[in-house]
Design an enzyme around this catalytic site. Sequence first.
Site: not given
Ligand code: NAP
Length: 434
Positions: A134, A205, A13
Amino acid sequence: LKQIKIGIFGLGTVGGGVVEQLRENRELLKARTGTDLVILKAVVANPSKPRPFDLGPIEVSGDPNFILDDPEIDVVIELMGGVTLAKEILLRSFVSGKTVITANKALLAECAEEVFEAAYEHHALLGFEAAVAGAIPVIRVIKEGLAGDRITEVSGIINGTANYILTSMSKKGEDFQKALGKAQEKGYAEADPTFDVEGVDTAHKLLVLMCIAFGGIFDFKELYTEGITKIEPVDIEIAAGFGYVIKLLGKAKEVGGKVEGRVHPTLVPEDQMLASVDGAFNAVKLSGNFSGPIVSYGRGAGARPTASAVVADLVSLVRQRESETSPVPPLSLMSEKLKHRKLMPMAEVLSEYYLRFSVEDKVGVLAELTRVLGSHNISIASMIQRSRSEEGGPVFVVFFTHEALERDVVEALKTLDQLPFIAQPTRMIRVDPS
Ligand SMILES: NC(=O)c1ccc[n+]([C@@H]2O[C@H](COP(=O)([O-])OP(=O)(O)OC[C@H]3O[C@@H](n4cnc5c(N)ncnc54)[C@H](OP(=O)(O)O)[C@@H]3O)[C@@H](O)[C@H]2O)c1
C-alpha cells in the site's frame, strides 16, 4: 500548463481514491510536476453504476478500446484487478508508448516474465509501487534508496487481512474462524478471503519485491506458499510462553548466489520490530550489504493509502516523461536481457522449527520422539509438555529445534505421524530468530 491526459481502468476502492487524490492535491501536483494531471476517461465493468464521488470531466465506458485506441491518452492506470484483460491492457499500452501504472500484484507475479520483458522491449515507463504494501514506498526504497547496495534480504508482513486475523487470535484468544468472521464484518477481509489467508497475496507481493531486489525474473510457481488457516490458539499461546509471536511472513534472501524465498506462518521473537506490527498494518524489512537493515511501517491497503502509491508513481513517471531524462528501469536493471533466476528448493532450506506433537500419555513416548528426530539430524533446543485437559486424552509435547534441513524435518514427521501413539498430525511452524 501542459495537460497530462490519463485513462483509468477501474473506479472501485483504489480507483476512487486516485480520483479523489488528484482532485484534492491538484495544485500541489501542478507545482510538483509542472503539468496538470487530469483523468479524462475511465473504463469499468458497469458504466451506469453510481459512484460515491464526483466524476467531473471523466467520461466512462465499458469498452477497453475507449482508452487503448485513444492516441491522446498519455498515461494508463490499471486498477481493475484480474489477470487476462489487465495483461492485455498493459501490453497494448507499452506498444503504443503510453506510461503505465498498476496496483495489480497478481498479474505482475503470475506473468512476471511476459510483463517485464515486454516493458523492457518497449522501453516502457511502468510504475507498480501500489502493488506491494500500500502506502509504504518499498519499491522506491529498493530501486533508488538502496540503488548502490546488494540486497541480501527482503521480508515482511505484507497482507493486512492475515495480520489482522493473527492479531485478533493472539490478543483475544479467538480461533481462526471467529477472527476471520470479525475481519469480514469490519471490511478487512473479502467475502472470498482465500488469497489472503492461504498466503497467495503475500506470495504475489514477495515475488514482485524479489524480482527487483535480486535482479531478475522468478517463477511464481516455485515460491513456497503456506497460509494461516491451520494455526490454532494453543500454538499462539505456547509460542507466547517462549517469547514468540506468530506472523504470516514473506521472506527472501540471497546467500552465496542462491536465492531462497518462502511465505508461511512464522514464530518471530517478540522483541523484533516485525513482531509488534499489529492489525491491518504492514511492515517491510530490507537489508543491503552496506545499509544494514531498514524497516518501513504503514498502511498496506485501503483507498487512500493505495492511491497515495499510485499518485507517487504518477508524479515520478510524469517527471521522467516530461524531462526526457533516462528513466529508472522497471526492475532497476539497465539490461534488456532479464535473467531468469531459480529459487532454492524448499527441501534445502535451513530453519529452526516449532513442532507440536499430540501424543498418548505413556511411558517411552518422549524417548521415541527424540530418537526419531535425532536419527534425522534434528536436535532439540527446548521442550515443554502440556498436561491433558481431559482424563485419558492426548497431551501436547512441543519441541523447539536447532537449525535443521527442511527435508529432514518433513521426513521425520512423515515417520513420526505414523506411530501408534500419535493422536493427531503434528503441527510444524518455522521459527525465524533473526
Ligand atoms: N483495495 C486495496 O486496498 C488494494 C491495495 C493494493 C492493491 N490493490 C489492487 O488494486 C486493484 C483494484 O482493487 P480494488 O480493491 O480497487 O478493486 P474493486 O474495488 O473491486 O474495483 C475494481 C474496479 O474495476 C472494474 N472492473 C472489474 N472488472 C472489469 C472489467 N472486466 N472491465 C472493466 N472494468 C472492470 C470495476 O468496475 P465496476 O465498478 O463497474 O464494478 C471496479 O470499478 C486490484 O488489482 C487489487 O489487487 C487493491
